[in-house]
Design a protein around this motif. Structure first.
Motif, PDB file in Angstrom:
ATOM      1  N   GLU A  38     -14.018  -1.295   0.609  1.00 47.44           N
ATOM      2  CA  GLU A  38     -12.608  -1.648   0.532  1.00 47.44           C
ATOM      3  C   GLU A  38     -11.805  -0.438   0.099  1.00 47.44           C
ATOM      4  N   SER A  39     -10.564  -0.371   0.562  1.00 50.99           N
ATOM      5  CA  SER A  39      -9.658   0.681   0.119  1.00 50.99           C
ATOM      6  C   SER A  39      -8.242   0.133   0.133  1.00 50.99           C
ATOM      7  N   GLU A  40      -7.387   0.756  -0.649  1.00 53.80           N
ATOM      8  CA  GLU A  40      -5.986   0.362  -0.679  1.00 53.80           C
ATOM      9  C   GLU A  40      -5.120   1.603  -0.572  1.00 53.80           C
ATOM     10  N   TYR A  41      -3.980   1.424   0.087  1.00 52.64           N
ATOM     11  CA  TYR A  41      -3.084   2.538   0.333  1.00 52.64           C
ATOM     12  C   TYR A  41      -1.653   2.140   0.003  1.00 52.64           C
ATOM     13  N   GLY A  42      -0.935   3.053  -0.624  1.00 54.41           N
ATOM     14  CA  GLY A  42       0.494   2.878  -0.838  1.00 54.41           C
ATOM     15  C   GLY A  42       1.254   3.878   0.012  1.00 54.41           C
ATOM     16  N   SER A  43       2.504   3.605   0.284  1.00 54.01           N
ATOM     17  CA  SER A  43       3.321   4.510   1.070  1.00 54.01           C
ATOM     18  C   SER A  43       4.588   4.837   0.291  1.00 54.01           C
ATOM     19  N   TYR A  44       5.450   5.630   0.891  1.00 50.89           N
ATOM     20  CA  TYR A  44       6.672   6.042   0.216  1.00 50.89           C
ATOM     21  C   TYR A  44       7.723   6.331   1.287  1.00 50.89           C
ATOM     22  N   GLY A  45       8.950   6.564   0.814  1.00 52.79           N
ATOM     23  CA  GLY A  45      10.024   6.908   1.748  1.00 52.79           C
ATOM     24  C   GLY A  45      10.590   5.690   2.445  1.00 52.79           C
ATOM     25  N   ARG A  46      11.280   5.969   3.520  1.00 54.00           N
ATOM     26  CA  ARG A  46      12.032   4.942   4.237  1.00 54.00           C
ATOM     27  C   ARG A  46      11.148   3.808   4.749  1.00 54.00           C
ATOM     28  N   PHE A  47       9.911   4.117   5.102  1.00 59.86           N
ATOM     29  CA  PHE A  47       9.021   3.117   5.702  1.00 59.86           C
ATOM     30  C   PHE A  47       7.927   2.665   4.736  1.00 59.86           C
ATOM     31  N   TYR A  48       8.229   2.651   3.433  1.00 60.76           N
ATOM     32  CA  TYR A  48       7.173   2.334   2.461  1.00 60.76           C
ATOM     33  C   TYR A  48       6.675   0.899   2.583  1.00 60.76           C
ATOM     34  N   LYS A  49       7.480   0.023   3.166  1.00 65.06           N
ATOM     35  CA  LYS A  49       7.045  -1.365   3.346  1.00 65.06           C
ATOM     36  C   LYS A  49       6.422  -1.604   4.718  1.00 65.06           C
ATOM     37  N   ASP A  50       6.433  -0.605   5.570  1.00 65.70           N
ATOM     38  CA  ASP A  50       5.949  -0.787   6.938  1.00 65.70           C
ATOM     39  C   ASP A  50       4.503  -0.331   7.089  1.00 65.70           C
ATOM     40  N   TYR A  51       3.922  -0.736   8.198  1.00 70.77           N
ATOM     41  CA  TYR A  51       2.523  -0.404   8.490  1.00 70.77           C
ATOM     42  C   TYR A  51       2.374  -0.203   9.987  1.00 70.77           C
ATOM     43  N   ASP A  52       1.663   0.855  10.366  1.00 69.64           N
ATOM     44  CA  ASP A  52       1.321   1.041  11.779  1.00 69.64           C
ATOM     45  C   ASP A  52      -0.052   1.677  11.864  1.00 69.64           C
TER      46      ASP A  52
END
Length: 463
Positions: free
Chosen positions: A137-151
């Motif tokens: 298992e792994s988890e990832y966070g994002s940042y910036g304008r698309f921090y809530k998006d996923y592709d």
């Protein structure tokens, strides 16, 4: 969790405190050892000596941004070649991850653990008939304008045959998900997991592509792929990058001084081609290209003034400098984000930021040209192979009201590469003399020019 979307252990504690069952435990495949026993030894023929018995992928998209990923891979070794492929295996993980299984399941059912260093595994004493069982298992966070998006893009077909494939995506906030399956058919259905909306793709007995061949298309154009994105459309990407670049393109004194230097008599009366070639020659002659992975170096280009003073930049720095200079001489020019042609023509189908290059599109005397600026030996208006068929997204300087979509760079304007060879052979009774002259033009000449970089300018100009 708002400040640490990728904290795997904290997520587990929240499930415990809420007395809720982990959504992954609800949907993940069970009894994997029984599955191995029931499916091993069926001698699926393939070129690489490796059969994928199970390729299971689970994704949780969090309401506050970030995602959680679970994978379960089960491989059967069917020849010595499979041993060579799997004896060392690197998952390439970083950040927050947890490896649950990394073991060999022998034909008699006994289990041997792999040696591990981080996410790199060594499977000792591998034999034909062994099964490798990996889950993590792994988890990832994002940042910036698309921090809530996923592709992302998931491969459901490759060189090795697959007995069972599955991809399940759970959305914590029931957010809309765009998806597209290319180069094959998958069984799809909507699912619900503990009140949350989910999506499921499955396939069984997926054949392997076969042996890799020279000049074959990239796997993204022939193997089954599932494209996923929560980003609304390509305008979102175009607007985002336009905003980033616009804040950087400032016409400071350094830019004005360059204009005065390369256009000492002004630009009035010059054709678009004369203006574009002057700027092109200045950048390719005066600056040194510094290669850093597009994503690794960040998406924001440096200001043109910094590129001018440092005489160093990458693709987006040179392209931004070109656009800044063009704006001062009434030349129409925009940035274009690129995913080069070696990735295939279908590797980006849904909105994503996964570009790896940046060039310029300029309207020159009424015709559109795509300009590569990172090869100092490439003649003006040439078109390198890496751009032929590449995926492109134009970034207008002012994106307000514009509509932008990806396209492939095909049938574009460029100076064609021409190789002409003249041979004159003089034959006498006891001897002969041959004079061979070869002229190479446009992009085909780039490599030859680079070989002569240290030679005289006179010789270089002849080539």
């Amino acid at each position: 969790m708002a400040r640490s979307a990728s904290n795997l252990s904290l997520r587990r504690k929240i499930f415990d405190l809420k007395d809720k069952k982990d959504p992954f435990e609800i949907v993940k495949e069970k009894d994997r050892y029984e599955f191995i026993e029931a499916n091993r030894g069926q001698n699926t023929e393939n070129e690489y000596g490796l059969t994928i018995l199970s390729d299971e992928n689970l994704i949780m998209l969090y309401e506050r941004g970030g995602s959680r990923f679970y994978a379960n891979y089960i491989y059967e070794i069917t020849s010595d070649n499979g041993i060579e492929i799997m004896k060392e295996y690197d998952l390439g993980l970083y950040g927050n991850y947890y490896i649950d299984k990394s073991e060999i399941v022998k034909p008699n059912g006994s289990v041997e653990q792999a040696e591990r260093s981080g996410s790199n595994m060594v499977f000792n004493n591998l034999e034909i008939g062994d099964v490798i069982y990996i889950s993590y298992e792994s988890e990832y966070g994002s940042y910036g304008r698309f921090y809530k998006d996923y592709d992302n893009v998931f491969s459901a077909q490759g060189y090795h045959p697959i007995k069972e494939y599955s991809l399940r995506i759970i959305t914590e906030n029931n957010q809309p998900l765009n998806y597209e399956v290319l180069n094959g058919n998958m069984t799809f259905k909507n699912i619900e997991v503990d009140g949350m909306k989910g999506y499921e793709w499955t396939a069984s007995n997926v054949p392997g592509i076969g042996t890799s061949e020279d000049y074959m298309k990239p796997m993204s154009d022939i193997g089954t792929r599932i494209h996923i994105s929560t980003i609304k459309d390509w305008n979102e990407i175009s607007d985002w990058y336009s905003d980033l670049v616009r804040s950087q393109i400032e016409v400071e004194d350094e830019v004005k001084n360059v204009i005065a230097k390369i256009f000492p008599n002004g630009h009035a009366g010059l054709t678009d081609e004369q203006k574009a070639k002057t700027i092109y020659d200045f950048i390719t002659d005066e600056f040194t290209y510094s290669y850093v992975s597009f994503k690794q170096s960040g998406y924001v280009p440096q200001k043109p003034s910094k590129t001018i003073t440092s005489k160093l930049g990458d693709c987006k720095d040179f392209s931004t400098l070109f656009v800044a200079l063009a704006s001062q001489v009434d030349l129409d020019a925009n940035l274009v984000l690129i995913l080069t042609s070696d990735y295939g023509e279908n590797s980006l189908r849904l909105p994503s930021r996964d570009f790896n290059h940046c060039i310029v599109k300029s309207k020159i005397d009424g015709e559109e040209y795509f300009i590569e600026l990172t090869d100092k030996f490439l003649p003006f208006k040439s078109f390198p192979e890496t751009l032929d068929g590449a995926i492109a997204l134009e970034i207008p300087f002012n994106a307000t009201g514009s509509t932008n979509d990806i396209f492939n760079l095909k049938e574009v304007n460029f100076e064609p590469s021409i190789v002409t060879t003249d041979a004159i052979v003089t034959v006498t009774d006891d001897n002969y003399q041959a004079t061979i002259t070869t002229d190479v033009s446009s992009s085909a000449s780039s490599y030859l020019r680079s070989l002569l970089d240290e030679e005289s300018e006179k010789l270089k100009k002849k080539i």
